[in-house]
Design a protein around this motif. Structure first.
Motif, PDB file in Angstrom:
ATOM      1  N   ASP A  62      64.917  30.860  46.922  1.00  8.31           N
ATOM      2  CA  ASP A  62      63.691  30.399  46.847  1.00  8.31           C
ATOM      3  C   ASP A  62      63.169  30.380  45.329  1.00  8.31           C
ATOM      4  O   ASP A  62      62.534  29.757  44.482  1.00  8.31           O
ATOM      5  CB  ASP A  62      62.642  30.888  47.550  1.00  8.31           C
ATOM      6  N   VAL A  63      63.373  31.726  44.831  1.00 10.70           N
ATOM      7  CA  VAL A  63      62.761  32.210  43.539  1.00 10.70           C
ATOM      8  C   VAL A  63      63.732  31.526  42.385  1.00 10.70           C
ATOM      9  O   VAL A  63      63.427  31.422  41.309  1.00 10.70           O
ATOM     10  CB  VAL A  63      62.528  33.508  43.471  1.00 10.70           C
ATOM     11  N   GLY A  64      64.977  31.586  42.770  1.00 13.53           N
ATOM     12  CA  GLY A  64      65.927  30.917  41.743  1.00 13.53           C
ATOM     13  C   GLY A  64      65.878  29.469  41.530  1.00 13.53           C
ATOM     14  O   GLY A  64      65.998  29.165  40.269  1.00 13.53           O
ATOM     15  N   LEU A  65      65.214  28.771  42.431  1.00 15.62           N
ATOM     16  CA  LEU A  65      64.986  27.287  42.112  1.00 15.62           C
ATOM     17  C   LEU A  65      63.861  27.298  41.179  1.00 15.62           C
ATOM     18  O   LEU A  65      63.654  26.473  40.326  1.00 15.62           O
ATOM     19  CB  LEU A  65      64.659  26.675  43.461  1.00 15.62           C
ATOM     20  N   VAL A  66      62.888  28.307  41.168  1.00 14.14           N
ATOM     21  CA  VAL A  66      61.645  28.223  40.300  1.00 14.14           C
ATOM     22  C   VAL A  66      62.326  28.578  38.690  1.00 14.14           C
ATOM     23  O   VAL A  66      61.867  27.678  38.005  1.00 14.14           O
ATOM     24  CB  VAL A  66      60.720  29.285  40.690  1.00 14.14           C
ATOM     25  N   ILE A  67      63.158  29.064  38.745  1.00 14.51           N
ATOM     26  CA  ILE A  67      63.997  29.562  37.306  1.00 14.51           C
ATOM     27  C   ILE A  67      64.589  28.386  37.059  1.00 14.51           C
ATOM     28  O   ILE A  67      64.608  28.025  35.665  1.00 14.51           O
ATOM     29  CB  ILE A  67      64.935  31.004  37.460  1.00 14.51           C
ATOM     30  N   LEU A  68      65.440  27.735  37.686  1.00 15.50           N
ATOM     31  CA  LEU A  68      66.027  26.556  37.220  1.00 15.50           C
ATOM     32  C   LEU A  68      65.262  25.491  36.762  1.00 15.50           C
ATOM     33  O   LEU A  68      65.526  24.867  35.842  1.00 15.50           O
ATOM     34  CB  LEU A  68      67.036  26.279  38.580  1.00 15.50           C
ATOM     35  N   ASP A  69      64.282  25.206  37.835  1.00 11.11           N
ATOM     36  CA  ASP A  69      63.391  24.037  37.193  1.00 11.11           C
ATOM     37  C   ASP A  69      62.748  24.388  35.838  1.00 11.11           C
ATOM     38  O   ASP A  69      62.574  23.377  34.954  1.00 11.11           O
ATOM     39  CB  ASP A  69      62.143  23.896  38.156  1.00 11.11           C
ATOM     40  N   LYS A  70      62.165  25.644  35.749  1.00  7.69           N
ATOM     41  CA  LYS A  70      61.736  25.997  34.560  1.00  7.69           C
ATOM     42  C   LYS A  70      62.631  25.918  33.048  1.00  7.69           C
ATOM     43  O   LYS A  70      62.529  25.510  32.064  1.00  7.69           O
ATOM     44  CB  LYS A  70      61.012  27.461  34.472  1.00  7.69           C
ATOM     45  N   ARG A  71      63.912  26.510  33.375  1.00  4.75           N
ATOM     46  CA  ARG A  71      64.991  26.270  32.416  1.00  4.75           C
ATOM     47  C   ARG A  71      65.467  25.017  31.828  1.00  4.75           C
ATOM     48  O   ARG A  71      65.326  24.582  31.038  1.00  4.75           O
ATOM     49  CB  ARG A  71      66.239  27.053  32.623  1.00  4.75           C
ATOM     50  N   ARG A  72      65.420  23.887  33.107  1.00  2.00           N
ATOM     51  CA  ARG A  72      65.904  22.536  33.023  1.00  2.00           C
ATOM     52  C   ARG A  72      64.744  21.847  31.967  1.00  2.00           C
ATOM     53  O   ARG A  72      64.925  21.195  31.001  1.00  2.00           O
ATOM     54  CB  ARG A  72      65.969  21.826  34.129  1.00  2.00           C
ATOM     55  N   GLU A  73      63.440  22.000  32.456  1.00  2.00           N
ATOM     56  CA  GLU A  73      62.102  21.366  31.686  1.00  2.00           C
ATOM     57  C   GLU A  73      62.188  21.918  30.379  1.00  2.00           C
ATOM     58  O   GLU A  73      61.918  21.258  29.363  1.00  2.00           O
ATOM     59  CB  GLU A  73      60.956  21.990  32.330  1.00  2.00           C
ATOM     60  N   PHE A  74      62.430  23.118  30.158  1.00  2.00           N
ATOM     61  CA  PHE A  74      62.607  23.838  28.606  1.00  2.00           C
ATOM     62  C   PHE A  74      63.670  23.274  27.629  1.00  2.00           C
ATOM     63  O   PHE A  74      63.508  22.960  26.610  1.00  2.00           O
ATOM     64  CB  PHE A  74      62.801  25.480  28.737  1.00  2.00           C
ATOM     65  N   VAL A  75      64.720  23.273  28.435  1.00  2.00           N
ATOM     66  CA  VAL A  75      65.661  22.794  27.656  1.00  2.00           C
ATOM     67  C   VAL A  75      65.851  21.340  27.338  1.00  2.00           C
ATOM     68  O   VAL A  75      66.186  20.845  26.292  1.00  2.00           O
ATOM     69  CB  VAL A  75      67.280  23.113  28.176  1.00  2.00           C
TER      70      VAL A  75
END
Length: 355
Positions: A185-198
């Motif tokens: 659950d919390v890992g998906l938040v990190i993934l989404d934020k990283r993908r958007e950032f990159v």
């Protein structure tokens, strides 16, 4: 955002010193081991409560003294803030923002925003994925408290899951089921934020890299992961027996990477030293742009000993790129015609100021 004043007491090789910075280019120059990098380190410390040089913070205290103090006065678009960090000779820190003590480093994030570059930052390209994930985490944490909070929560759950994997707990699978749901659950938040950032970062990194290479090279940046919204939890369960044998978690954003491609080749494997420097600088200047887009503020640029390995043309290009930001730069000599406030440093003292 601008750092107006820095005060040091018993910090590294500084017994006591105060510096007032200009809003443009500030040059700290002098011989090696004079204390130039120590001053940048102090500014960085007030940004994320950690230094880029050591994990043993008692080393920051001047030998023979009981404590060190670092204070900065910073101004942003709306108001000014004062950050004060006191470190005792055991390495214990106290942090105050506007004279009020804070208990968590997360409360400091964003008060003083910096982007730091030193020769060690070239490890971003050739060294392990840990360096590239750290770049993402620090960049995003300075921009978004939501990301920082998610990262802290993720690391806490990950540590608990790893401790469980190392234990002889009888009903391990039942507990792993609970941790897996929380981690995904919390890992998906990190993934989404990283993908958007990159996805945004790569545009600015390409632009900067083309400028630094005189349009001779292209730089592609991609977020590298096997994870999706649909498969994260499934992969955790699929790799469970493997995790038990290894006693750590093998699936998650803590295993991801940044793919860096120069002219079609994987820079992590094939980049020359010069290319590594250009890639790292391109990523850092892209980070500056993204901070400005996300927050409406300009972060402060810290450049440590970056000019020594550049020819005259590359130096000029770098200084041109830095003009938009308050920049604090260290070097042994500064012979550029660029307008700058210069501070000559010897043995932890500013012995000359040139305005």
């Amino acid at each position: 955002m601008q750092i107006k004043k820095l005060y040091l007491k018993n910090f590294r090789n500084y017994s006591e010193e105060t510096v007032e910075f200009s809003d443009g280019l500030n040059v700290l120059y002098g011989a090696n081991a004079a204390g130039k990098t120590n001053m940048l380190e102090a500014v960085y410390l007030t940004s994320i409560a950690k230094t880029p040089r050591t994990t043993k913070e008692k080393e920051l205290v001047l030998e023979g003294e009981k404590y060190a103090v670092v204070k900065v006065l910073v101004e942003n678009n709306f108001r000014s803030h004062k950050v004060e960090i006191i470190i005792d000779d055991k390495g214990k820190k106290r942090i105050l923002v506007d004279s009020l003590p804070i208990n968590r480093a997360g409360e400091l994030i964003g008060v003083v925003a910096v982007v730091f570059f030193s020769p060690d930052e070239m490890k971003l390209v050739k060294e392990s994925p840990d360096y590239r994930r750290r770049f993402l985490d620090i960049s995003l944490s300075q921009q978004q408290k939501e990301y920082f909070n998610a990262l802290v929560k993720y690391n806490k759950i990950l540590k608990q899951r790893n401790n469980l994997l190392k234990s002889d707990y009888d009903d391990m699978d039942a507990m792993l089921d609970v941790y897996d749901v929380q981690l995904s659950d919390v890992g998906l938040v990190i993934l989404d934020k990283r993908r958007e950032f990159v996805n945004t970062l790569k545009t600015y990194a390409l632009k900067t890299h083309k400028f630094l290479s005189d349009n001779g090279e292209t730089l592609e940046v991609e977020y590298e992961t096997e994870l999706t919204k649909d498969n994260f939890l499934k992969l955790l369960k699929k790799n469970r027996e493997k995790d038990k044998k290894l006693s750590f978690t093998t699936v998650g954003p803590h295993r991801d990477d940044l793919k860096l491609i120069v002219n079609g080749k994987d820079a992590r494997k094939f980049a020359s030293q010069g290319q590594q420097r250009s890639i790292a600088l391109s990523l850092k200047f892209a980070e500056l742009e993204l901070y400005k887009i996300e927050t409406g503020e300009k972060a402060v640029l810290l450049l440590d000993d970056v000019l020594s390995e550049l020819d005259v043309k590359r130096r000029t290009q770098l200084l041109e790129l830095s003009k938009e930001y308050q920049t604090i730069l260290t070097c042994t000599e500064f012979d550029s015609y660029e307008k700058a406030v210069k501070f000559k440093i010897e043995n932890g003292k500013i012995i000359k100021r040139e305005y």
